[in-house]
Design an enzyme around this catalytic site. Structure first.
Site, PDB file in Angstrom:
ATOM      1  N   THR A 154     -69.994  74.465  24.269  1.00 49.55           N
ATOM      2  CA  THR A 154     -70.768  74.743  23.701  1.00 49.55           C
ATOM      3  C   THR A 154     -71.690  75.629  25.418  1.00 49.55           C
ATOM      4  OG1 THR A 154     -72.561  73.532  22.330  1.00 49.55           O
ATOM      5  CG2 THR A 154     -71.575  75.382  21.288  1.00 49.55           C
ATOM      6  N   LYS A 180     -66.322  67.453  22.323  1.00 45.25           N
ATOM      7  CA  LYS A 180     -67.773  68.035  22.218  1.00 45.25           C
ATOM      8  C   LYS A 180     -69.437  67.553  22.522  1.00 45.25           C
ATOM      9  CE  LYS A 180     -69.753  71.678  21.065  1.00 45.25           C
ATOM     10  NZ  LYS A 180     -71.404  71.339  20.736  1.00 45.25           N
ATOM     11  N   THR A 191     -70.546  61.977  16.256  1.00 44.63           N
ATOM     12  CA  THR A 191     -70.606  62.800  16.578  1.00 44.63           C
ATOM     13  C   THR A 191     -70.902  64.149  16.699  1.00 44.63           C
ATOM     14  OG1 THR A 191     -70.623  63.692  19.811  1.00 44.63           O
ATOM     15  CG2 THR A 191     -68.406  63.168  18.387  1.00 44.63           C
ATOM     16  N   GLU A 277     -78.118  67.480  27.808  1.00 44.95           N
ATOM     17  CA  GLU A 277     -78.101  69.042  28.603  1.00 44.95           C
ATOM     18  C   GLU A 277     -79.409  68.419  30.019  1.00 44.95           C
ATOM     19  OE1 GLU A 277     -78.136  72.184  24.806  1.00 44.95           O
ATOM     20  OE2 GLU A 277     -79.475  70.618  25.368  1.00 44.95           O
ATOM     21  N   ASN A 408     -83.153  74.377  26.229  1.00 41.23           N
ATOM     22  CA  ASN A 408     -83.919  74.532  24.687  1.00 41.23           C
ATOM     23  C   ASN A 408     -84.587  75.611  24.223  1.00 41.23           C
ATOM     24  OD1 ASN A 408     -81.612  72.824  22.883  1.00 41.23           O
ATOM     25  ND2 ASN A 408     -82.362  71.263  24.961  1.00 41.23           N
ATOM     26  N   THR A 413     -82.219  83.179  23.401  1.00 42.82           N
ATOM     27  CA  THR A 413     -83.186  83.948  23.850  1.00 42.82           C
ATOM     28  C   THR A 413     -82.860  84.478  25.256  1.00 42.82           C
ATOM     29  OG1 THR A 413     -84.970  82.728  24.628  1.00 42.82           O
ATOM     30  CG2 THR A 413     -85.439  83.698  22.305  1.00 42.82           C
TER      31      THR A 413
END
Length: 413
Positions: A154, A180, A191, A277, A408, A413
Protein backbone atom coordinates in the site's frame (compact mmCIF):
# COMPACT_ATOMS: atom_id res chain seq x y z
CA UNK A 1 28.27 -18.73 9.32
CA UNK A 2 24.63 -19.41 8.45
CA UNK A 3 23.89 -22.93 7.30
CA UNK A 4 21.98 -21.72 4.24
CA UNK A 5 22.39 -19.51 1.21
CA UNK A 6 20.29 -16.80 -0.37
CA UNK A 7 18.65 -17.72 -3.66
CA UNK A 8 16.29 -16.01 -6.08
CA UNK A 9 12.60 -16.70 -6.52
CA UNK A 10 10.88 -15.37 -3.40
CA UNK A 11 7.79 -17.32 -2.46
CA UNK A 12 7.95 -19.44 -5.61
CA UNK A 13 11.53 -20.59 -4.93
CA UNK A 14 10.36 -23.62 -2.92
CA UNK A 15 9.12 -26.50 -5.05
CA UNK A 16 5.47 -26.79 -5.92
CA UNK A 17 4.37 -23.16 -5.57
CA UNK A 18 2.98 -20.60 -7.99
CA UNK A 19 2.03 -16.98 -7.46
CA UNK A 20 0.51 -14.03 -9.27
CA UNK A 21 -0.29 -10.38 -8.81
CA UNK A 22 -2.64 -8.32 -10.96
CA UNK A 23 -4.52 -5.05 -11.11
CA UNK A 24 -8.16 -5.78 -10.31
CA UNK A 25 -9.34 -2.23 -9.74
CA UNK A 26 -9.38 -2.34 -5.94
CA UNK A 27 -6.93 0.55 -5.44
CA UNK A 28 -7.90 4.05 -6.55
CA UNK A 29 -4.34 4.45 -7.85
CA UNK A 30 -4.79 1.76 -10.47
CA UNK A 31 -1.70 -0.10 -9.22
CA UNK A 32 -1.60 -3.91 -8.73
CA UNK A 33 -3.90 -4.88 -5.88
CA UNK A 34 -4.72 -8.61 -5.95
CA UNK A 35 -2.26 -11.41 -5.19
CA UNK A 36 -2.57 -15.17 -5.08
CA UNK A 37 -0.19 -17.81 -3.72
CA UNK A 38 -0.94 -21.40 -4.67
CA UNK A 39 0.53 -24.74 -3.65
CA UNK A 40 0.20 -27.51 -6.20
CA UNK A 41 -0.54 -29.95 -3.36
CA UNK A 42 -2.17 -29.60 0.04
CA UNK A 43 0.32 -27.92 2.39
CA UNK A 44 0.66 -27.83 6.15
CA UNK A 45 -0.47 -24.35 7.20
CA UNK A 46 0.36 -22.27 10.26
CA UNK A 47 -0.57 -18.73 11.15
CA UNK A 48 -0.02 -15.98 13.70
CA UNK A 49 -2.46 -13.10 13.79
CA UNK A 50 -3.12 -9.75 15.42
CA UNK A 51 -4.18 -9.73 19.06
CA UNK A 52 -6.11 -6.50 18.57
CA UNK A 53 -9.72 -6.64 19.76
CA UNK A 54 -10.68 -5.02 16.46
CA UNK A 55 -9.84 -7.65 13.85
CA UNK A 56 -10.41 -7.71 10.12
CA UNK A 57 -12.88 -10.26 8.79
CA UNK A 58 -10.08 -12.16 7.06
CA UNK A 59 -8.21 -12.55 10.35
CA UNK A 60 -11.16 -14.18 12.10
CA UNK A 61 -11.79 -16.31 9.02
CA UNK A 62 -8.19 -17.61 8.92
CA UNK A 63 -8.07 -18.27 12.66
CA UNK A 64 -11.21 -20.38 12.44
CA UNK A 65 -10.01 -22.18 9.31
CA UNK A 66 -6.66 -23.11 10.84
CA UNK A 67 -8.25 -24.26 14.08
CA UNK A 68 -10.43 -26.66 12.11
CA UNK A 69 -7.83 -27.76 9.55
CA UNK A 70 -4.08 -27.15 9.65
CA UNK A 71 -3.59 -27.24 5.91
CA UNK A 72 -4.29 -25.07 2.88
CA UNK A 73 -3.48 -24.66 -0.80
CA UNK A 74 -4.19 -21.01 -1.57
CA UNK A 75 -3.75 -17.56 -0.04
CA UNK A 76 -5.61 -14.64 -1.63
CA UNK A 77 -4.64 -11.11 -0.62
CA UNK A 78 -6.38 -7.91 -1.67
CA UNK A 79 -4.92 -4.43 -1.21
CA UNK A 80 -6.96 -1.25 -1.05
CA UNK A 81 -9.60 -2.09 1.52
CA UNK A 82 -8.84 -3.62 4.94
CA UNK A 83 -12.33 -5.12 5.37
CA UNK A 84 -11.92 -4.37 9.09
CA UNK A 85 -14.74 -2.93 11.20
CA UNK A 86 -17.15 -3.71 8.38
CA UNK A 87 -19.68 -5.74 10.38
CA UNK A 88 -21.68 -8.70 9.17
CA UNK A 89 -21.37 -7.76 5.52
CA UNK A 90 -17.58 -7.84 5.80
CA UNK A 91 -17.78 -11.41 7.06
CA UNK A 92 -20.07 -12.37 4.20
CA UNK A 93 -17.68 -10.79 1.71
CA UNK A 94 -14.86 -12.89 3.16
CA UNK A 95 -16.79 -16.14 2.78
CA UNK A 96 -17.76 -15.23 -0.78
CA UNK A 97 -14.13 -14.44 -1.60
CA UNK A 98 -12.93 -17.83 -0.35
CA UNK A 99 -15.63 -19.66 -2.28
CA UNK A 100 -14.83 -17.78 -5.49
CA UNK A 101 -11.14 -18.66 -5.22
CA UNK A 102 -11.95 -22.30 -4.51
CA UNK A 103 -14.23 -22.54 -7.53
CA UNK A 104 -11.67 -20.90 -9.81
CA UNK A 105 -8.93 -23.28 -8.63
CA UNK A 106 -11.24 -26.31 -8.39
CA UNK A 107 -10.32 -26.92 -4.75
CA UNK A 108 -12.21 -26.96 -1.46
CA UNK A 109 -13.01 -23.58 0.06
CA UNK A 110 -11.58 -24.98 3.31
CA UNK A 111 -8.17 -24.90 1.61
CA UNK A 112 -8.31 -21.14 0.96
CA UNK A 113 -6.85 -18.55 3.33
CA UNK A 114 -7.37 -14.80 2.99
CA UNK A 115 -5.66 -11.52 3.83
CA UNK A 116 -6.57 -7.89 3.27
CA UNK A 117 -4.85 -4.54 3.62
CA UNK A 118 -5.92 -0.97 3.08
CA UNK A 119 -8.23 1.56 4.69
CA UNK A 120 -10.00 0.40 7.86
CA UNK A 121 -13.78 0.61 7.70
CA UNK A 122 -14.01 -0.02 3.98
CA UNK A 123 -15.46 -3.20 2.49
CA UNK A 124 -13.68 -4.96 -0.33
CA UNK A 125 -14.89 -3.79 -3.74
CA UNK A 126 -16.57 -7.09 -4.45
CA UNK A 127 -17.44 -6.44 -8.09
CA UNK A 128 -13.76 -5.82 -8.83
CA UNK A 129 -12.73 -8.81 -6.75
CA UNK A 130 -15.19 -11.15 -8.44
CA UNK A 131 -13.90 -10.25 -11.89
CA UNK A 132 -10.29 -10.23 -10.72
CA UNK A 133 -10.17 -13.72 -9.22
CA UNK A 134 -10.32 -15.64 -12.55
CA UNK A 135 -7.64 -13.29 -13.92
CA UNK A 136 -5.26 -13.78 -11.01
CA UNK A 137 -5.74 -17.56 -11.21
CA UNK A 138 -4.95 -17.46 -14.93
CA UNK A 139 -1.81 -15.44 -14.17
CA UNK A 140 -0.37 -18.01 -11.72
CA UNK A 141 3.25 -18.76 -12.52
CA UNK A 142 6.28 -20.45 -11.01
CA UNK A 143 8.01 -17.09 -11.44
CA UNK A 144 5.18 -14.96 -10.09
CA UNK A 145 6.66 -14.01 -6.72
CA UNK A 146 7.64 -10.47 -7.70
CA UNK A 147 4.20 -9.77 -9.12
CA UNK A 148 2.54 -11.03 -5.94
CA UNK A 149 4.91 -8.96 -3.77
CA UNK A 150 3.98 -5.86 -5.74
CA UNK A 151 0.25 -6.48 -5.47
CA UNK A 152 0.08 -6.61 -1.66
CA UNK A 153 1.74 -3.26 -0.87
CA UNK A 154 0.00 0.00 0.00
CA UNK A 155 2.16 2.90 1.24
CA UNK A 156 5.33 0.80 0.94
CA UNK A 157 8.09 2.35 -1.13
CA UNK A 158 9.62 -1.02 -2.01
CA UNK A 159 8.53 -4.65 -2.18
CA UNK A 160 9.90 -7.11 0.38
CA UNK A 161 11.01 -10.58 -0.70
CA UNK A 162 13.56 -13.25 0.29
CA UNK A 163 14.37 -16.92 -0.40
CA UNK A 164 16.89 -19.18 1.33
CA UNK A 165 18.06 -22.74 0.71
CA UNK A 166 19.65 -25.32 3.00
CA UNK A 167 20.27 -29.07 2.90
CA UNK A 168 18.36 -31.60 4.98
CA UNK A 169 19.02 -35.33 4.56
CA UNK A 170 21.19 -34.54 1.53
CA UNK A 171 18.33 -32.82 -0.29
CA UNK A 172 17.79 -29.08 -0.83
CA UNK A 173 15.06 -27.43 1.24
CA UNK A 174 13.87 -23.92 0.50
CA UNK A 175 11.90 -21.23 2.30
CA UNK A 176 10.64 -18.11 0.57
CA UNK A 177 8.67 -15.12 1.75
CA UNK A 178 7.09 -11.81 0.84
CA UNK A 179 5.72 -9.11 3.12
CA UNK A 180 4.18 -5.66 3.14
CA UNK A 181 4.19 -2.93 5.72
CA UNK A 182 5.31 0.65 6.13
CA UNK A 183 3.01 2.35 8.62
CA UNK A 184 0.83 1.19 11.52
CA UNK A 185 3.70 -1.07 12.51
CA UNK A 186 3.92 -2.23 16.13
CA UNK A 187 2.95 -5.88 15.75
CA UNK A 188 1.67 -7.90 18.66
CA UNK A 189 1.74 -11.17 16.76
CA UNK A 190 3.46 -10.98 13.41
CA UNK A 191 3.44 -8.12 10.96
CA UNK A 192 1.11 -6.26 8.71
CA UNK A 193 1.09 -9.03 6.13
CA UNK A 194 3.70 -11.72 5.54
CA UNK A 195 3.46 -14.96 3.60
CA UNK A 196 6.01 -17.76 3.77
CA UNK A 197 6.32 -20.89 1.66
CA UNK A 198 8.45 -23.96 2.38
CA UNK A 199 8.91 -27.32 0.65
CA UNK A 200 9.98 -29.32 3.72
CA UNK A 201 7.92 -32.11 5.26
CA UNK A 202 7.08 -31.05 8.80
CA UNK A 203 4.33 -31.90 11.28
CA UNK A 204 1.58 -29.29 11.78
CA UNK A 205 2.35 -28.96 15.49
CA UNK A 206 6.05 -28.33 14.95
CA UNK A 207 5.44 -25.92 12.06
CA UNK A 208 3.08 -23.81 14.17
CA UNK A 209 5.54 -23.74 17.08
CA UNK A 210 8.39 -22.76 14.76
CA UNK A 211 6.34 -19.94 13.27
CA UNK A 212 5.34 -18.53 16.66
CA UNK A 213 8.95 -18.40 17.82
CA UNK A 214 10.14 -16.97 14.50
CA UNK A 215 7.46 -14.27 14.74
CA UNK A 216 8.56 -13.33 18.25
CA UNK A 217 12.16 -12.94 17.10
CA UNK A 218 11.30 -10.96 13.98
CA UNK A 219 7.95 -9.29 13.37
CA UNK A 220 7.11 -8.97 17.07
CA UNK A 221 10.45 -7.21 17.48
CA UNK A 222 9.88 -4.35 15.05
CA UNK A 223 8.15 -1.03 15.46
CA UNK A 224 7.63 2.02 13.27
CA UNK A 225 5.00 4.07 15.04
CA UNK A 226 3.58 2.14 17.99
CA UNK A 227 0.30 1.33 16.24
CA UNK A 228 -0.83 -2.29 15.94
CA UNK A 229 -2.91 -3.10 12.87
CA UNK A 230 -6.34 -4.73 12.69
CA UNK A 231 -5.09 -6.97 9.87
CA UNK A 232 -1.73 -8.32 11.05
CA UNK A 233 -1.28 -11.78 9.55
CA UNK A 234 1.67 -14.12 9.13
CA UNK A 235 0.79 -17.29 7.22
CA UNK A 236 3.25 -20.07 6.39
CA UNK A 237 2.77 -23.09 4.14
CA UNK A 238 4.93 -26.25 4.02
CA UNK A 239 3.99 -28.59 1.18
CA UNK A 240 6.60 -31.38 1.49
CA UNK A 241 7.70 -31.23 -2.15
CA UNK A 242 11.40 -31.36 -1.21
CA UNK A 243 10.77 -35.09 -0.60
CA UNK A 244 12.90 -35.05 2.53
CA UNK A 245 12.07 -37.31 5.50
CA UNK A 246 9.30 -35.91 7.66
CA UNK A 247 10.37 -33.74 10.57
CA UNK A 248 8.03 -34.82 13.35
CA UNK A 249 10.07 -34.20 16.49
CA UNK A 250 12.69 -31.78 17.77
CA UNK A 251 16.25 -32.47 16.73
CA UNK A 252 19.05 -31.12 14.57
CA UNK A 253 16.95 -31.01 11.39
CA UNK A 254 14.06 -29.25 13.11
CA UNK A 255 16.46 -26.71 14.59
CA UNK A 256 18.01 -26.05 11.18
CA UNK A 257 14.60 -25.55 9.58
CA UNK A 258 13.45 -23.20 12.33
CA UNK A 259 16.69 -21.20 12.14
CA UNK A 260 16.19 -20.67 8.40
CA UNK A 261 12.52 -19.79 8.91
CA UNK A 262 13.57 -17.23 11.51
CA UNK A 263 16.17 -15.78 9.14
CA UNK A 264 13.51 -15.34 6.43
CA UNK A 265 11.15 -13.65 8.89
CA UNK A 266 13.89 -11.38 10.26
CA UNK A 267 14.87 -10.25 6.77
CA UNK A 268 11.27 -9.36 5.96
CA UNK A 269 10.76 -7.69 9.34
CA UNK A 270 13.85 -5.52 8.95
CA UNK A 271 12.74 -4.59 5.44
CA UNK A 272 9.41 -3.42 6.85
CA UNK A 273 11.06 -1.39 9.61
CA UNK A 274 13.45 0.21 7.11
CA UNK A 275 10.53 1.10 4.85
CA UNK A 276 8.72 2.87 7.68
CA UNK A 277 6.78 5.84 6.35
CA UNK A 278 9.18 8.74 5.93
CA UNK A 279 12.15 6.79 7.35
CA UNK A 280 15.72 7.51 6.31
CA UNK A 281 17.48 4.65 8.11
CA UNK A 282 16.99 1.37 9.97
CA UNK A 283 17.61 1.23 13.72
CA UNK A 284 18.82 -2.07 15.19
CA UNK A 285 18.88 -2.35 18.98
CA UNK A 286 20.65 -5.26 20.68
CA UNK A 287 20.26 -5.77 24.41
CA UNK A 288 22.50 -8.15 26.37
CA UNK A 289 22.86 -9.12 30.00
CA UNK A 290 19.13 -9.43 30.72
CA UNK A 291 17.62 -12.22 32.78
CA UNK A 292 16.16 -13.91 29.69
CA UNK A 293 15.53 -13.39 25.98
CA UNK A 294 12.01 -12.05 26.50
CA UNK A 295 13.24 -9.34 28.88
CA UNK A 296 16.03 -8.38 26.49
CA UNK A 297 13.61 -8.10 23.57
CA UNK A 298 11.23 -6.00 25.67
CA UNK A 299 13.95 -3.47 26.45
CA UNK A 300 15.16 -3.46 22.85
CA UNK A 301 11.69 -2.88 21.42
CA UNK A 302 10.99 -0.09 23.91
CA UNK A 303 14.14 1.71 22.77
CA UNK A 304 13.43 1.12 19.09
CA UNK A 305 9.89 2.42 19.56
CA UNK A 306 10.73 5.53 21.55
CA UNK A 307 9.60 8.63 19.67
CA UNK A 308 12.36 10.61 21.34
CA UNK A 309 15.05 8.12 20.33
CA UNK A 310 13.68 7.93 16.80
CA UNK A 311 13.54 11.73 16.51
CA UNK A 312 17.11 12.08 17.77
CA UNK A 313 18.33 9.59 15.17
CA UNK A 314 16.56 11.56 12.44
CA UNK A 315 18.16 14.76 13.75
CA UNK A 316 21.57 13.00 13.78
CA UNK A 317 21.79 13.81 17.50
CA UNK A 318 23.75 11.21 19.54
CA UNK A 319 21.53 11.81 22.57
CA UNK A 320 22.20 8.63 24.57
CA UNK A 321 20.12 9.93 27.49
CA UNK A 322 16.97 9.14 25.53
CA UNK A 323 18.19 5.57 25.04
CA UNK A 324 18.83 5.22 28.78
CA UNK A 325 15.40 6.64 29.59
CA UNK A 326 13.65 4.23 27.21
CA UNK A 327 15.54 1.26 28.65
CA UNK A 328 14.55 2.32 32.14
CA UNK A 329 10.82 2.45 31.37
CA UNK A 330 10.64 -0.89 29.57
CA UNK A 331 9.25 -2.61 32.64
CA UNK A 332 12.28 -4.87 33.07
CA UNK A 333 14.22 -4.57 36.33
CA UNK A 334 17.99 -4.02 36.18
CA UNK A 335 20.61 -2.17 38.20
CA UNK A 336 21.33 1.30 36.86
CA UNK A 337 25.04 1.00 37.71
CA UNK A 338 25.30 -1.93 35.28
CA UNK A 339 23.97 0.00 32.30
CA UNK A 340 26.18 0.33 29.22
CA UNK A 341 25.21 2.12 26.00
CA UNK A 342 26.97 2.18 22.63
CA UNK A 343 25.96 3.94 19.42
CA UNK A 344 27.80 2.15 16.65
CA UNK A 345 31.38 1.97 17.95
CA UNK A 346 30.93 4.96 20.26
CA UNK A 347 30.84 3.96 23.95
CA UNK A 348 28.74 6.57 25.73
CA UNK A 349 27.84 5.05 29.09
CA UNK A 350 29.77 2.45 31.09
CA UNK A 351 28.77 1.00 34.47
CA UNK A 352 26.09 3.67 34.71
CA UNK A 353 28.65 6.46 34.28
CA UNK A 354 28.68 8.91 31.33
CA UNK A 355 31.81 8.93 29.19
CA UNK A 356 33.44 11.49 26.96
CA UNK A 357 33.03 10.73 23.24
CA UNK A 358 33.43 12.50 19.92
CA UNK A 359 29.95 13.95 19.39
CA UNK A 360 30.73 15.25 15.92
CA UNK A 361 31.96 11.83 14.81
CA UNK A 362 28.92 10.14 16.36
CA UNK A 363 26.63 12.55 14.52
CA UNK A 364 28.51 11.84 11.30
CA UNK A 365 27.89 8.12 11.90
CA UNK A 366 24.15 8.80 11.97
CA UNK A 367 24.33 10.94 8.84
CA UNK A 368 26.24 8.22 7.00
CA UNK A 369 23.53 5.67 7.75
CA UNK A 370 20.88 7.95 6.27
CA UNK A 371 22.57 7.80 2.86
CA UNK A 372 23.80 4.20 3.04
CA UNK A 373 22.84 1.40 0.67
CA UNK A 374 19.39 -0.03 1.39
CA UNK A 375 19.50 -2.71 4.11
CA UNK A 376 23.28 -2.80 3.85
CA UNK A 377 24.94 0.40 5.07
CA UNK A 378 21.80 2.20 6.24
CA UNK A 379 21.59 0.74 9.74
CA UNK A 380 22.17 2.57 13.03
CA UNK A 381 23.35 0.11 15.69
CA UNK A 382 22.44 0.69 19.34
CA UNK A 383 23.99 -1.74 21.83
CA UNK A 384 22.78 -1.85 25.44
CA UNK A 385 24.00 -4.07 28.27
CA UNK A 386 21.99 -4.23 31.49
CA UNK A 387 23.86 -6.80 33.57
CA UNK A 388 25.35 -10.27 33.67
CA UNK A 389 22.36 -12.33 32.59
CA UNK A 390 22.25 -14.67 29.60
CA UNK A 391 19.33 -12.96 27.91
CA UNK A 392 20.01 -11.45 24.49
CA UNK A 393 17.40 -9.80 22.31
CA UNK A 394 17.11 -7.60 19.25
CA UNK A 395 14.54 -5.18 17.91
CA UNK A 396 14.32 -3.07 14.79
CA UNK A 397 12.75 0.26 14.04
CA UNK A 398 13.39 3.41 12.01
CA UNK A 399 13.88 7.09 12.55
CA UNK A 400 10.92 9.46 12.83
CA UNK A 401 10.92 12.13 10.15
CA UNK A 402 8.70 15.08 9.25
CA UNK A 403 7.28 13.06 6.38
CA UNK A 404 5.68 10.48 8.69
CA UNK A 405 3.21 13.08 9.95
CA UNK A 406 2.51 14.36 6.44
CA UNK A 407 1.85 10.87 5.03
CA UNK A 408 -0.51 9.86 7.81
CA UNK A 409 -2.22 13.22 8.20
CA UNK A 410 -3.40 12.94 4.59
CA UNK A 411 -3.94 9.17 4.43
CA UNK A 412 -7.58 9.23 3.32
CA UNK A 413 -7.77 12.77 1.98
Amino acid sequence: MADWQKITGGITAPRGYQAAGITAGLKPSGLPDLALIFSEVEAIAAGVFTTSQVKAACVEYCRQRLQAKQSARAILCNAGQANAATGTQGNLDTLESALAVAQALNISSESVLLASTGVIGQRIKMDALRSGIPKVVAALSATGSDAAAGAIITTDLVTKSIALETTISDRPVRIGGIAKGSGMIHPNMATMLAFVTCDAVVSPHLWQQMLVRAADRSFNSITVDGDTSTNDSLIALANGQSRTPAIIEWGAEAEKLEAMLTAVCQHLAKAIARDGEGATCLIEVEVTGAQNELSARQIAKTIAGSSLVKSAIFGRDPNWGRIAAAAGRAGVPFEQENLQIKLGNFLMLENGQPLQFDRAAASAYLKKASVGAYLQQDTVLISVNVGNGYGVGKAWGCDLSYDYVKINAEYTT
